[in-house]
Design a protein around this motif. Structure first.
Motif, mmCIF file in Angstrom:
data_model
loop_
_atom_site.group_PDB
_atom_site.id
_atom_site.type_symbol
_atom_site.label_atom_id
_atom_site.label_comp_id
_atom_site.label_asym_id
_atom_site.label_seq_id
_atom_site.Cartn_x
_atom_site.Cartn_y
_atom_site.Cartn_z
ATOM 1 N N THR A 129 1.901 -29.804 42.500
ATOM 2 C CA THR A 129 1.359 -28.808 41.568
ATOM 3 C C THR A 129 1.698 -27.374 41.972
ATOM 4 O O THR A 129 1.235 -26.435 41.331
ATOM 5 C CB THR A 129 -0.173 -28.949 41.461
ATOM 6 O OG1 THR A 129 -0.763 -28.787 42.760
ATOM 7 C CG2 THR A 129 -0.541 -30.331 40.907
ATOM 8 N N ASN A 197 5.725 -25.116 30.487
ATOM 9 C CA ASN A 197 4.462 -24.629 29.949
ATOM 10 C C ASN A 197 4.026 -25.611 28.867
ATOM 11 O O ASN A 197 4.728 -25.791 27.864
ATOM 12 C CB ASN A 197 4.612 -23.226 29.369
ATOM 13 C CG ASN A 197 4.847 -22.176 30.439
ATOM 14 O OD1 ASN A 197 4.617 -22.415 31.623
ATOM 15 N ND2 ASN A 197 5.314 -21.000 30.041
ATOM 16 N N ASN A 206 -0.433 -36.076 27.377
ATOM 17 C CA ASN A 206 -0.059 -36.045 28.787
ATOM 18 C C ASN A 206 1.448 -36.140 28.884
ATOM 19 O O ASN A 206 2.059 -37.092 28.391
ATOM 20 C CB ASN A 206 -0.722 -37.185 29.553
ATOM 21 C CG ASN A 206 -0.507 -37.059 31.053
ATOM 22 O OD1 ASN A 206 0.585 -37.290 31.556
ATOM 23 N ND2 ASN A 206 -1.549 -36.694 31.773
ATOM 24 N N MET A 216 1.305 -34.381 33.830
ATOM 25 C CA MET A 216 0.202 -33.429 33.687
ATOM 26 C C MET A 216 -0.349 -33.468 32.273
ATOM 27 O O MET A 216 0.410 -33.656 31.306
ATOM 28 C CB MET A 216 0.663 -32.016 34.042
ATOM 29 C CG MET A 216 -0.438 -30.968 33.980
ATOM 30 S SD MET A 216 0.019 -29.387 34.729
ATOM 31 C CE MET A 216 -0.080 -29.816 36.487
ATOM 32 N N ASP A 217 -1.656 -33.278 32.152
ATOM 33 C CA ASP A 217 -2.312 -33.257 30.849
ATOM 34 C C ASP A 217 -1.866 -32.049 30.036
ATOM 35 O O ASP A 217 -1.621 -30.960 30.583
ATOM 36 C CB ASP A 217 -3.832 -33.225 31.006
ATOM 37 C CG ASP A 217 -4.424 -34.609 31.235
ATOM 38 O OD1 ASP A 217 -3.724 -35.605 30.985
ATOM 39 O OD2 ASP A 217 -5.585 -34.697 31.669
ATOM 40 N N ARG A 222 -5.412 -24.237 26.211
ATOM 41 C CA ARG A 222 -4.983 -23.724 27.502
ATOM 42 C C ARG A 222 -3.536 -24.101 27.746
ATOM 43 O O ARG A 222 -3.004 -25.024 27.119
ATOM 44 C CB ARG A 222 -5.869 -24.247 28.636
ATOM 45 C CG ARG A 222 -5.822 -25.741 28.846
ATOM 46 C CD ARG A 222 -6.632 -26.158 30.052
ATOM 47 N NE ARG A 222 -6.071 -25.633 31.278
ATOM 48 C CZ ARG A 222 -6.689 -25.679 32.456
ATOM 49 N NH1 ARG A 222 -7.911 -26.201 32.538
ATOM 50 N NH2 ARG A 222 -6.123 -25.195 33.536
ATOM 51 N N ASN A 224 -1.235 -25.506 30.545
ATOM 52 C CA ASN A 224 -1.010 -26.095 31.857
ATOM 53 C C ASN A 224 0.455 -25.922 32.237
ATOM 54 O O ASN A 224 1.346 -25.983 31.381
ATOM 55 C CB ASN A 224 -1.380 -27.570 31.858
ATOM 56 C CG ASN A 224 -2.874 -27.779 32.007
ATOM 57 O OD1 ASN A 224 -3.606 -26.857 32.332
ATOM 58 N ND2 ASN A 224 -3.338 -28.995 31.769
ATOM 59 N N LYS A 225 0.702 -25.750 33.532
ATOM 60 C CA LYS A 225 2.067 -25.484 33.997
ATOM 61 C C LYS A 225 2.453 -26.477 35.080
ATOM 62 O O LYS A 225 1.645 -26.807 35.951
ATOM 63 C CB LYS A 225 2.186 -24.053 34.512
ATOM 64 C CG LYS A 225 1.870 -23.009 33.442
ATOM 65 C CD LYS A 225 1.986 -21.590 33.962
ATOM 66 C CE LYS A 225 1.664 -20.577 32.859
ATOM 67 N NZ LYS A 225 1.801 -19.176 33.319
#
Length: 304
Positions: A129, A197, A206, A216-217, A222, A224-225
């Motif tokens: 991550t 992104n 996902n 990753m979800d 939002r 998530n990266k």
């Protein structure tokens, strides 16, 4: 008198060994190259990114720890069965109600194992991550019911861009997306650190590629990266790992890892085809007008 079990003859024992050997050879002969690779990888796919080996090593040593634990447990069971078996009908084995050293061992040992697993899991999670401040390129990914869209930036990148509300890394984009009859292809350059992104206009999806050994979800509201560095050129399968609705099974895509020159040629092809936009297409009110989605094909949850 107790029940007497006749002893197996030597010929019978040899026959059983030959039969066991034959079955083993038959099973091994039936394994395809893919099966053999799966066995060698402990059911994990080949690693195609710089980060992938970290996940694989965690998986491999978890197997080793599980096998060591299994051997110890099986060995203790076999020892107890042989050592404390009833030897005659009149014999009652000695009964043990408490064994403090043993109880301490089987309490402390699992706790120590959990601590070790937790430490290495967090270490690998930190690697998977980790976000570098200056990735080589950024791709805006949108997962919507029920397909994927990929937006590639053109020109100079702004690594400080957040990736939402008009604050994007590039001033111009080319894009591709799939439809119900054709899954999209995500083309990426090899040996480049790529930031995804992740956007969703409707429900939780996902984003995952098995050969990347990470996912990753994709969460509404939002960004998530996720960053990966592909190291092996080739074609890989990708999919949504979150049950996102009735047509979840449509959410498939392919990933092609190519050279930098091929990647630039691909972007030029998209631009020549007219698939350009000043901002990335991120679904929402635009989901029903993206490439491959006619205006009459209303998608549940795709409109705000």
């Amino acid at each position: 008198m107790g029940l007497q079990v006749p002893k197996r003859s030597g010929a019978l024992q040899r026959s059983l060994r030959v039969a066991l050997l034959g079955v083993t050879m038959l099973v091994l002969a039936g394994c395809s190259e893919a099966d053999t690779r799966q066995i060698r990888n402990l059911a994990m796919p080949d690693r195609a990114t710089e980060q992938g080996p970290y996940t694989y090593e965690l998986w491999k040593w978890a197997w080793v720890a599980a096998m060591i634990t299994g051997v110890i447990v099986w060995g203790l069971i076999a020892y107890v069965v042989v050592k404390f078996r009833r030897r005659s009908d009149d014999e009652v084995p000695r009964q043990t109600r408490y064994n403090l050293p043993l109880e301490v061992f089987y309490t402390i040992a699992p706790v120590l194992m959990c601590i070790v697993f937790f430490f290495h899991t967090v270490r690998v999670q930190d690697v998977m991550t980790e976000l570098e401040d200056t990735p080589d390129l950024t791709v805006e990914v949108v997962g919507y019911q029920w397909q994927w869209g990929f937006n590639h930036g053109i020109g100079e990148q702004n690594p400080d861009a957040f990736g939402d509300d008009g604050d994007f890394a590039y001033e111009e984009y080319v894009y591709t997306t799939g439809d119900a009859s054709e899954i999209p292809t995500l083309v990426l350059p090899v040996d480049q650190r790529i930031q995804f992104n992740l956007h969703s206009p409707d429900v939780i999806h996902n984003f995952g590629v098995p050969s990347f050994l990470t996912r990753m979800d994709v969460i509404p509201g939002r960004v998530n990266k996720l960053q990966v560095t592909p190291t092996v050129e080739g074609t890989y399968a990708g999919k949504c790992y979150e049950l996102c609705g009735v047509y979840h099974s449509r959410m498939l895509f392919q990933v092609e890892i190519v050279s930098q020159a091929e990647y630039e040629a691909y972007l030029a092809e998209l631009a020549e085809a007219g698939q350009t936009s000043e901002e990335p297409l991120l679904g929402g009110a635009n989901a029903t007008t993206q490439t491959g989605l006619g205006e009459s094909q209303s998608q549940e949850g795709s409109e705000e």
